[in-house]
Scaffold this motif. Structure first.
Motif, PDB file in Angstrom:
ATOM      1  N   UNK A 157     -18.143   7.373  84.629  1.00  0.00           N
ATOM      2  CA  UNK A 157     -16.934   8.178  84.458  1.00  0.00           C
ATOM      3  C   UNK A 157     -15.669   7.483  84.974  1.00  0.00           C
ATOM      4  N   UNK A 158     -15.674   6.171  85.014  1.00  0.00           N
ATOM      5  CA  UNK A 158     -14.475   5.463  85.465  1.00  0.00           C
ATOM      6  C   UNK A 158     -13.281   5.780  84.576  1.00  0.00           C
ATOM      7  N   UNK A 159     -13.532   6.023  83.293  1.00  0.00           N
ATOM      8  CA  UNK A 159     -12.454   6.346  82.355  1.00  0.00           C
ATOM      9  C   UNK A 159     -11.754   7.658  82.708  1.00  0.00           C
ATOM     10  N   UNK A 160     -12.417   8.506  83.512  1.00  0.00           N
ATOM     11  CA  UNK A 160     -11.832   9.775  83.951  1.00  0.00           C
ATOM     12  C   UNK A 160     -11.114   9.640  85.290  1.00  0.00           C
ATOM     13  N   UNK A 161     -10.963   8.423  85.763  1.00  0.00           N
ATOM     14  CA  UNK A 161     -10.259   8.203  87.017  1.00  0.00           C
ATOM     15  C   UNK A 161     -11.154   7.978  88.207  1.00  0.00           C
TER      16      UNK A 161
END
Length: 419
Positions: free
Chosen positions: A33-37
């Protein structure tokens, strides 16, 4: 001596819980979930700080499990404070905001430990009137939902269809959104607690069926799990083992979720348990701090007090605003501390934490019998879980916390034994 042994045991288990949280973040949440911050920027000084705070909290938490307020602050520590401590170090988040959270949490703890209870007791029974009002609300809620939406299907048992169907629900009247939440959060669960306590299987089954029907009519997943949560809570509260078993329970949930993810048996369960329940509220809380510390506070202009403002501070609702900035337009609800900061900064966090402590003492005061303490302790867990995602004012009104206090006050446990 027995209480000190319990404190030492709980302290070690809380440390284990935090360690597992951090492993799950590094090896699951960050990669997926790095794309979600959910970035990884470990600060070792803040990492050490976070464990010092954890130990300090564990030393000062009330643990005798005799009052709903004690259950409440322990639940907040497990599901809100400790994930925030982990995010603080793993993402190198703001120290000022973390200190504000810790001080605010301790204000609530101090009030629950030191403030005296008030004798609040009706001198006569109004159980019949109370039950009549609750039954009328039940009839109105179910008949209205069935009239406007028809007989529900069981396709909502497939959780993948929940959000698609939720937007199509017709509540009929604006006030129904309040009544439905009160029905699910308060009325059904109130009768579930009473029937379980009094071992009335018929009433227990009926209320569980009604709760399932309400889920099928509204598609709110939380409604589906409330009966199970409450029954489990009551079992452990009766044995005065709720705090330790709640930590064991969440540790087990993390381990099982990790196993399901790495064996590719399930994606949804680890996403719900680890990411959505524990880390996402913690991250959103820091995001509220980042945005509103730089752009100005909302001053309750988007709350029930909005009528006192000619124009709100922001043209877009803050929840939508944060969702637009950080989550591609999805609404980003925050807990009571993030909301308090959004409105008044650090002062707001301290003030609303004081108000929360007073509310918990009021609940202690109206829980003036063993039955009421058992019932209110089970209920309070639901409301504390809600406080990780919604504002305190919202929980009081929309979430039904004030209505719950009224029901608890009116209920006379000495007169009704076999519901």
């Amino acid at each position: 001596m027995k209480l000190e042994k319990k404190r030492i045991k709980i302290s070690f288990v809380l440390i284990l819980y935090k360690i597992l949280l951090e492993f799950s973040y590094i090896y699951y949440v960050n990669p997926v979930y790095e794309y979600m911050g959910f970035t990884y920027d470990l600060n070792w000084l803040k990492f050490i700080e976070s464990y010092i705070f954890l130990i300090f909290i564990a030393i000062n938490l009330p643990l005798n499990e005799t009052k709903p307020s004690i259950i409440a602050v322990n639940v907040l520590n497990i599901i809100m404070i400790i994930p925030i401590l982990s995010i603080y170090a793993l993402k190198n988040e703001a120290r000022v905001y973390l200190y504000g959270i810790i001080i605010s949490f301790f204000i609530t703890i101090i009030i629950t430990k030191l403030f005296p209870e008030i004798s609040i007791r009706l001198k006569f029974s109004v159980n019949k009137v109370l039950y009549l009002l609750l039954i009328i609300n039940t009839i109105v809620v179910y008949s209205t939902l069935l009239y406007y939406n028809g007989i529900p299907s069981f396709e909502l048992l497939d959780f993948n269809k929940v959000y698609k169907i939720r937007g199509t629900i017709n509540y009929g009247f604006r006030i129904m959104k309040y009544l439905v939440v009160w029905q699910a959060n308060i009325i059904n669960c109130f009768f579930i607690t009473l029937s379980f306590k009094n071992k009335n299987k018929n009433t227990l089954i009926l209320m569980c069926v009604l709760q399932l029907l309400l889920y099928l009519l509204t598609s709110h997943k939380a409604f589906l799990f409330y009966p199970l949560i409450i029954v489990i809570i009551m079992i452990f509260i009766k044995k005065k083992r709720f705090i330790i078993f709640s930590i064991y329970g969440i540790i087990t949930s993390i381990v099982v979720s990790g196993f399901l993810y790495f064996t590719k048996l399930s994606i949804m369960i680890p996403a719900l348990v680890i990411n959505r329940t524990l880390f996402l509220p913690a991250q959103i809380s820091f995001q509220y701090y980042k945005y509103f510390s730089n752009n100005g506070f909302t001053l309750l202009s988007h709350s029930i007090f909005s009528k006192f403002f000619s124009t709100p501070v922001y043209n877009i609702h803050p929840i939508k605003l944060i969702g637009t900035v950080y989550y591609s337009g999805n609404w980003a609800n925050t807990g009571y501390l993030g909301d308090a900061y959004m409105n008044f900064g650090i002062f707001g966090m301290l003030f609303f934490s004081f108000i929360l402590g007073v509310i918990l003492k009021i609940i202690d005061s109206v829980s003036n019998s063993y039955d009421k303490k058992l019932i209110s302790s089970a209920f309070i867990v639901i409301f504390m879980i809600a406080l990780t995602n919604i504002a305190l004012l919202t929980n009081l009104l929309n979430g039904g916390l004030l209505f719950y206090i009224l029901v608890l006050y009116l209920y006379n446990s000495r007169n009704i034994k076999n519901i």
